[in-house]
Design a protein around this motif. Structure first.
Motif, short mmCIF file in Angstrom:
data_model
loop_
_atom_site.label_atom_id
_atom_site.label_comp_id
_atom_site.label_asym_id
_atom_site.label_seq_id
_atom_site.Cartn_x
_atom_site.Cartn_y
_atom_site.Cartn_z
N HIS A 1 -7.30 15.38 11.99
CA HIS A 1 -8.03 14.15 11.69
C HIS A 1 -8.07 13.30 12.96
O HIS A 1 -7.12 13.27 13.75
N LEU A 2 -9.18 12.60 13.18
CA LEU A 2 -9.33 11.83 14.41
C LEU A 2 -8.26 10.75 14.57
O LEU A 2 -7.82 10.48 15.69
N GLU A 3 -7.84 10.11 13.48
CA GLU A 3 -6.77 9.10 13.58
C GLU A 3 -5.46 9.76 14.01
O GLU A 3 -4.71 9.20 14.80
N THR A 4 -5.17 10.93 13.46
CA THR A 4 -3.96 11.66 13.85
C THR A 4 -4.01 12.01 15.33
O THR A 4 -3.02 11.83 16.06
N PHE B 1 5.70 6.23 17.18
CA PHE B 1 4.56 7.13 17.33
C PHE B 1 4.85 8.48 16.68
O PHE B 1 4.00 9.05 15.99
N GLU B 2 6.05 9.02 16.90
CA GLU B 2 6.40 10.33 16.34
C GLU B 2 6.35 10.31 14.82
O GLU B 2 5.80 11.23 14.19
N ARG B 3 6.91 9.26 14.21
CA ARG B 3 6.87 9.15 12.74
C ARG B 3 5.44 9.00 12.24
O ARG B 3 5.06 9.56 11.21
N THR B 4 4.64 8.24 12.98
CA THR B 4 3.25 8.01 12.57
C THR B 4 2.44 9.29 12.64
O THR B 4 1.70 9.61 11.70
N VAL B 5 2.56 10.04 13.73
CA VAL B 5 1.84 11.32 13.86
C VAL B 5 2.24 12.26 12.72
O VAL B 5 1.38 12.89 12.09
N ALA B 6 3.54 12.35 12.44
CA ALA B 6 4.01 13.24 11.37
C ALA B 6 3.43 12.83 10.02
O ALA B 6 2.95 13.68 9.26
N ALA B 7 3.43 11.54 9.72
CA ALA B 7 2.89 11.06 8.44
C ALA B 7 1.38 11.25 8.37
O ALA B 7 0.84 11.63 7.32
N GLN B 8 0.68 10.99 9.46
CA GLN B 8 -0.78 11.17 9.47
C GLN B 8 -1.14 12.64 9.31
O GLN B 8 -2.12 12.96 8.63
N ALA B 9 -0.38 13.52 9.94
CA ALA B 9 -0.67 14.95 9.82
C ALA B 9 -0.57 15.40 8.37
O ALA B 9 -1.39 16.20 7.90
N VAL B 10 0.40 14.86 7.64
CA VAL B 10 0.55 15.20 6.21
C VAL B 10 -0.54 14.54 5.38
O VAL B 10 -1.19 15.19 4.56
N LYS B 11 -0.75 13.24 5.59
CA LYS B 11 -1.67 12.46 4.75
C LYS B 11 -3.15 12.73 5.08
O LYS B 11 -3.97 12.89 4.19
N LEU C 1 0.80 -1.22 0.00
CA LEU C 1 0.00 0.00 0.00
C LEU C 1 0.84 1.27 0.00
O LEU C 1 0.32 2.34 -0.33
N GLY C 2 2.08 1.17 0.44
CA GLY C 2 2.94 2.34 0.55
C GLY C 2 3.05 2.78 2.00
O GLY C 2 2.18 2.48 2.82
N PRO C 3 4.11 3.51 2.32
CA PRO C 3 4.37 3.88 3.71
C PRO C 3 3.41 4.91 4.30
O PRO C 3 3.29 5.00 5.52
N ASP C 4 2.72 5.67 3.45
CA ASP C 4 1.84 6.71 3.99
C ASP C 4 0.35 6.41 3.78
O ASP C 4 -0.49 7.28 3.98
N HIS C 5 0.03 5.17 3.42
CA HIS C 5 -1.38 4.78 3.27
C HIS C 5 -2.03 4.73 4.66
O HIS C 5 -1.39 4.32 5.63
N PRO C 6 -3.28 5.17 4.80
CA PRO C 6 -3.93 5.17 6.11
C PRO C 6 -3.91 3.81 6.82
O PRO C 6 -3.74 3.75 8.04
N GLU C 7 -4.06 2.70 6.09
CA GLU C 7 -4.02 1.39 6.73
C GLU C 7 -2.62 1.06 7.22
O GLU C 7 -2.46 0.44 8.27
N LEU D 1 -0.46 3.29 8.22
CA LEU D 1 -0.27 4.15 9.38
C LEU D 1 -1.03 3.61 10.60
O LEU D 1 -0.56 3.71 11.73
N LEU D 2 -2.19 3.02 10.38
CA LEU D 2 -2.95 2.40 11.47
C LEU D 2 -2.16 1.23 12.06
O LEU D 2 -2.05 1.09 13.28
N THR D 3 -1.59 0.40 11.19
CA THR D 3 -0.78 -0.73 11.66
C THR D 3 0.44 -0.21 12.42
O THR D 3 0.82 -0.76 13.46
#
Length: 166
Positions: free
Chosen positions: A124-127, A109-119, A78-84, A86-88
């Protein structure tokens, strides 16, 4: 029998033809199966579910193993910044946190928050959920000032998004 089927699905083998097809004449063919889910995508979904289940059962080591593999597969499929993906990644960081492996959990967590904020966007509630998890990890690591600031920022963003009474 069911365990053998699950093991086959995890390894990416399509179900064999048999008597369980509601359309009659056997299960879906391999071509039909691959058209619905690619084997690696299906394996990632199953491993994500297993990892999350182990996490809820209080087995963070087993959860981590399943989620690490699910994350590898999702990054490829799916790629590194796909929502699924990032959820995993968030769920893997949770498993690390629960296993007291904060040296792995916090940077993830820090990398995930940064990627979710961009994507997905910073509000967003997931972010915001992942951001809250990061604040908890900071707290667990004794980084109380960082934790409090992030909790306050997360609460303000969540209240602005959902309203103060939600």
């Amino acid at each position: 029998m069911a365990a053998r089927r699950i093991d086959g699905l995890i390894r990416g083998r399509p179900p064999r033809k048999g008597r369980h097809d509601p359309r009659g004449g056997g299960r879906r063919s391999a071509e039909d199966h691959r058209g619905v889910h690619r084997p690696a995508d299906l394996e990632a979904s199953i491993r994500h579910t297993l990892g999350t289940t182990y996490h809820y059962l209080g087995e963070p080591a087993q959860a981590s193993r399943q989620l690490e593999r699910a994350l590898e597969l999702r990054k490829i499929e799916l790629g590194p910044d796909h929502p699924e993906t990032l959820l995993t990644q968030n769920n893997l960081a949770l498993a690390y946190r629960d296993a007291s492996r904060l040296e792995l959990a916090i940077p993830l967590f820090e990398r995930t928050v940064a990627a979710q904020a961009v994507k997905l966007g910073p509000d967003h509630l997931e972010t915001l959920l992942t951001q809250n998890n990061l604040a908890l990890a900071y707290r667990d690591a004794g980084q109380l000032e960082r934790s409090i600031l992030l909790f306050e920022r997360t609460l303000a963003a969540r209240s602005a998004r959902l309203g103060p009474d939600h």
